[in-house]
Design a protein around this motif. Structure first.
Motif, PDB file in Angstrom:
ATOM      1  N   ALA A  82       0.820  -1.168   0.033  1.00  0.00           N
ATOM      2  CA  ALA A  82       0.054   0.011   0.133  1.00  0.00           C
ATOM      3  C   ALA A  82       0.764   1.224  -0.030  1.00  0.00           C
ATOM      4  CB  ALA A  82      -0.968  -0.016   1.134  1.00  0.00           C
ATOM      5  N   ARG A  83       1.860   1.266   0.835  1.00  0.00           N
ATOM      6  CA  ARG A  83       2.882   2.387   0.837  1.00  0.00           C
ATOM      7  C   ARG A  83       3.659   2.726  -0.533  1.00  0.00           C
ATOM      8  NH1 ARG A  83       3.828   7.239   2.156  1.00  0.00           N
ATOM      9  NH2 ARG A  83       5.983   7.817   2.141  1.00  0.00           N
ATOM     10  N   VAL A  84       3.724   1.563  -1.214  1.00  0.00           N
ATOM     11  CA  VAL A  84       4.417   1.749  -2.651  1.00  0.00           C
ATOM     12  C   VAL A  84       3.316   2.310  -3.685  1.00  0.00           C
ATOM     13  CG1 VAL A  84       5.140   0.550  -4.544  1.00  0.00           C
ATOM     14  CG2 VAL A  84       5.859  -0.219  -2.489  1.00  0.00           C
ATOM     15  N   ALA A  85       2.203   1.924  -3.443  1.00  0.00           N
ATOM     16  CA  ALA A  85       1.094   2.515  -4.323  1.00  0.00           C
ATOM     17  C   ALA A  85       0.943   3.928  -3.982  1.00  0.00           C
ATOM     18  CB  ALA A  85      -0.388   1.847  -4.062  1.00  0.00           C
ATOM     19  N   ALA A  86       0.912   4.328  -2.895  1.00  0.00           N
ATOM     20  CA  ALA A  86       0.708   5.656  -2.346  1.00  0.00           C
ATOM     21  C   ALA A  86       1.845   6.544  -2.929  1.00  0.00           C
ATOM     22  CB  ALA A  86       0.673   5.804  -0.719  1.00  0.00           C
ATOM     23  N   LEU A  87       3.222   6.142  -2.904  1.00  0.00           N
ATOM     24  CA  LEU A  87       4.182   6.605  -3.503  1.00  0.00           C
ATOM     25  C   LEU A  87       3.919   7.069  -4.859  1.00  0.00           C
ATOM     26  CD1 LEU A  87       7.058   5.181  -1.702  1.00  0.00           C
ATOM     27  CD2 LEU A  87       6.280   7.435  -1.195  1.00  0.00           C
ATOM     28  N   VAL A  88       3.498   5.913  -5.733  1.00  0.00           N
ATOM     29  CA  VAL A  88       3.229   6.358  -7.185  1.00  0.00           C
ATOM     30  C   VAL A  88       1.893   7.215  -7.327  1.00  0.00           C
ATOM     31  CG1 VAL A  88       2.055   4.971  -9.306  1.00  0.00           C
ATOM     32  CG2 VAL A  88       3.773   3.657  -7.592  1.00  0.00           C
ATOM     33  N   ALA A  89       0.765   7.085  -6.441  1.00  0.00           N
ATOM     34  CA  ALA A  89      -0.265   7.742  -6.498  1.00  0.00           C
ATOM     35  C   ALA A  89       0.270   9.506  -6.398  1.00  0.00           C
ATOM     36  CB  ALA A  89      -1.187   7.564  -5.416  1.00  0.00           C
ATOM     37  N   ASP A  90       1.313   9.788  -5.326  1.00  0.00           N
ATOM     38  CA  ASP A  90       1.552  11.067  -5.216  1.00  0.00           C
ATOM     39  C   ASP A  90       2.832  11.499  -6.126  1.00  0.00           C
ATOM     40  OD1 ASP A  90       4.130  10.503  -3.910  1.00  0.00           O
ATOM     41  OD2 ASP A  90       3.587  10.690  -2.049  1.00  0.00           O
TER      42      ASP A  90
END
Ligand code: ADP
Ligand code: MG
Ligand code: ZN
Length: 504
Positions: free
Chosen positions: A397-405
Motif C-alpha cells: 500500500a505504501r508503494v501504491a501511495a508513493l506512485v499515487a503522489d
C-alpha cells in the motif's frame, strides 16, 4: 504403473453414460487438543510423545468430548445450510488396524451432528451448481504407520513397521455429499470446484487451515455410471485419500473412463476401494468394500450425548462469517473485475492480500495490479505463495501511495518492491538507499532535455512544425538518460515549452 487398465475415451464414455458422484471429505480440525483427551495436536513432535491412556486406548481410560471440536462441527454444518441435531451420540466403529489402538474408531453413525445441507459451487464459466450435503459428522483420526525396508514405502515388501500415535484422536469432520447427479461431462470440474469451495469455506470459518498437501483435508471419490436415460444408480468405486484439487479432477475422469470400459465390455463393476496414483492419474484396486454391518457400530457408552441447545446454535449461526462465494461476488463488484479475472485472483491466492492492501489505504486497481503482476511473478519464480512473500500488504500500500503522489513511477516502484523482497527494508528505506525518486525538478532535468532536443534535431523540427505527437520519442530519450527516474509528464511539458509549442 505396471498395471494396465482398459479405458475408453472420456467423450465416448459420456456419450453412453451419466456419471454419479459421491464426495467424502475429511477435515482435520485445528483444535489445540485432541477430540477426546487433552493431548496436544501440534505437528512435528517426537513420535508418540503426544499420547495418553485415552488416545492409546488403555483399559480404564475415559474419553471426554472436546467442546471446540463440537462447536467447529456445528459451525461447519451451519455454513453448509445443514440442520443441526438436537441430540446425537458418538458410535464405535469396530475394526482392527495397528494404527488404531482402541480397535474401534469413535465416530458418528446414524446420528450425525449435521445433516441435509448444500454447498453452491461456481464453475469456471460462472454457472452455479448446487451440491447437496448428506451429513457432516465428528470423528477422530488414526495414528500413522511407516513401513520400513521395502522399495515403495507400502506394507508390501517391508521388513517392519513403525507406529506413531500422535495423530490418533485428532478431531476430524467428515462431510459427505448426497449422490451428485446431473453433472454430465462437467463431473470432474464440479468435483474439483466442490472441494475447492469447501476448502475456502473451512478456512473462512477458521476451523482448519485445510492444507491438502499436509493431509489436513482429504477426499474420497465415489463414482458410478448409469446408462443414459436410466435413473438407477450403478455400482460405485471409492477412490481413497485423493490429496489435491487436481487429483480429485483426474480421479473422477479416470474412473469415468474405466467404468465405461468395464460396462461397455459386458463386465460388472465390483464395489471396492481404489488407490489413486499421482504419477499417471490412474487408480488401482484396493480392497473389496466391507458391508457397513461388518463394523458392528454401536453407541459409545463412555461419552455423553451431544445436545446443542437451540440458543447456542442460533448464536453460532449469527456469528458465521460471510460465505466465501458471497464475499467473492461482493468483492468482484466492488473492484469492478470480470468473473474470469476474479477466478484468476482466487487461483493466485490473492484475494486476502488484495483486501488487506486496500484496507491499508491503496485503491483496488493498484492493489490488484501489484499482487497479480510483479508479486505474482516473484512468488512464481521463488515457488512461494503470495502470502509467503517477505512483503506485507501495508508495504505494498505504501508503494501504491508513493506512485499515487508522483514520488515513484511504475518502473521505480517495481525496483522498490524488488528491494523490499530482497530484505532491504520498508519501501521508504529502499527509496532512500537506492536513490529511487522521480525527478521533476527543472534544474535537474534541464540538461537531459536539452541533450534530447539537440540529439534529435529532425524530430524537434517536426514538433515545432505542429506534430506534437512526436514528442513521445524525446520523452523516451530523457527517460533513458535518467534511467527511468524522470517524471514523464514534467519532461513532456519542459520539452514543449523549450520548443515553443503549446499543446492542444
Ligand atoms: P461408505 O461409508 O461406504 O463410504 P458413505 O455413505 O459414507 O458410504 O459414502 C458414500 C458416498 O458415495 C456418498 O457421498 C454417497 O452419496 C455416494 N454414493 C452412494 N451411492 C453411490 C453410487 N451408486 N454412485 C456414486 N456415488 C454414490
Ligand atoms: Mg466412504
Ligand atoms: Zn491423549
Amino acid at each position: 504403473m505396471t498395471v494396465t487398465t482398459d479405458l475408453v475415451s472420456y467423450e465416448d464414455a459420456l456419450a453412453s453414460y451419466d456419471p454419479v458422484m459421491g464426495l467424502e471429505v475429511h477435515v482435520e480440525l485445528g483444535t489445540r487438543t485432541k477430540m477426546f483427551c487433552g493431548c496436544s495436536t501440534g505437528l512435528g513432535a517426537e513420535p508418540n510423545s503426544q499420547t495418553c491412556p485415552t488416545c492409546l486406548g488403555l483399559p480404564g481410560s475415559l474419553p471426554v468430548v472436546n467442546a471446540v471440536g463440537v462447536e467447529s462441527a456445528v459451525r461447519i454444518g451451519l455454513a453448509l445450510h445443514c440442520e443441526i441435531a438436537e441430540w446425537c451420540r458418538f458410535a464405535r466403529k469396530n475394526y482392527f488396524y495397528p494404527d488404531m489402538p482402541k480397535n474401534f474408531q469413535t465416530s458418528q453413525y446414524d446420528e450425525p451432528i449435521a445433516f441435509n445441507g448444500y454447498l453452491d459451487v461456481q464453475l469456471e464459466d460462472g454457472e452455479v451448481f448446487r451440491v447437496e450435503i448428506e451429513r457432516a459428522h465428528m470423528e477422530e483420526d488414526t495414528g500413522k504407520s511407516t513401513h520400513v525396508g521395502g522399495a515403495t514405502g507400502r506394507i508390501h515388501g517391508a521388513s517392519h513397521s513403525l507406529l506413531d500415535y500422535n495423530r490418533a484422536g485428532i478431531p476430524l469432520i467428515e462431510i459427505v455429499t448426497k449422490p451428485v447427479v446431473g453433472a454430465g461431462d462437467r463431473a470432474p470440474e464440479i468435483a474439483k470446484a466442490y472441494v475447492a469451495e469447501l476448502r475456502e469455506l473451512i478456512r473462512a470459518l477458521g476451523v482448519s487451515e485445510a492444507r491438502m498437501e499436509m493431509g489436513q483435508m482429504r477426499c474420497d471419490v465415489n463414482l458410478s455410471l448409469m446408462p443414459k436415460g436410466s435413473e438407477t444408480f450403478g455400482t460405485r468405486s471409492e477412490t481413497k485419500n485423493v490429496n489435491s484439487l487436481r487429483s480429485v479432477e483426474r480421479a473422477v475422469r479416470f474412473e469415468v473412463r474405466r467404468h465405461a470400459a468395464v460396462l461397455g465390455g459386458g463386465g460388472t463393476i465390483v464395489q471396492e476401494t481404489r488407490h489413486f496414483h499421482e504419477d499417471d492419474g490412474s487408480t488401482t484396486s484396493g480392497r473389496v468394500k466391507e458391508e457397513a454391518e461388518d463394523y458392528r457400530y454401536f453407541p459409545e457408552p463412555d461419552l455423553v450425548p451431544v445436545a446443542p441447545s437451540r440458543e447456542w446454535v442460533e448464536e453460532l449461526r449469527a456469528g458465521l462469517p460471510e460465505l466465501p462465494r458471497v464475499r467473492r461476488n461482493r468483492l468482484r463488484e466492488e473492484w469492478g473485475v470480470s468473473g474470469h479475472d476474479m477466478q484468476s485472483i482466487l487461483n493466485a491466492g490473492a484475494i486476502d492480500p488484495i483486501v488487506a492492501t486496500i484496507e491499508a489505504g491503496a485503491d483496488p486497481l493498484s492493489a490488484r495490479k501489484w499482487w497479480m503482476g510483479e508479486l505474482a511473478r516473484s512468488a512464481n519464480e521463488s515457488g512461494r505463495s503470495l502470502e509467503g512473500l517477505p512483503i506485507t500488504p501495508e508495504q505494498v500500500a505504501r508503494v501504491a501511495a508513493l506512485v499515487a503522489d508522483g514520488s515513484l513511477n511504475d518502473k521505480l516502484a517495481r525496483q522498490v518492491i524488488e528491494g523490499v523482497l530482497a530484505g532491504e527494508g520498508d519501501p521508504d528505506a529502499v527509496v532512500e538507499k537506492r536513490g529511487l525518486k522521480v525527478v521533476s525538478d527543472e534544474g535537474a532535468l534541464g540538461a537531459a532535455v536539452d541533450e534530447a532536443i539537440a540529439g534529435n534535431a529532425a524530430i524537434a523540427d517536426k514538433i515545432r512544425g505542429g506534430k506534437v505527437a512526436a514528442v513521445g520519442a524525446l520523452v523516451g530519450a530523457v527517460m533513458k538518460a535518467t534511467r527511468g527516474q524522470a517524471d514523464a509528464a514534467r519532461v513532456k511539458e519542459l520539452i514543449l515549452r523549450k520548443l515553443g509549442v503549446t499543446e492542444g
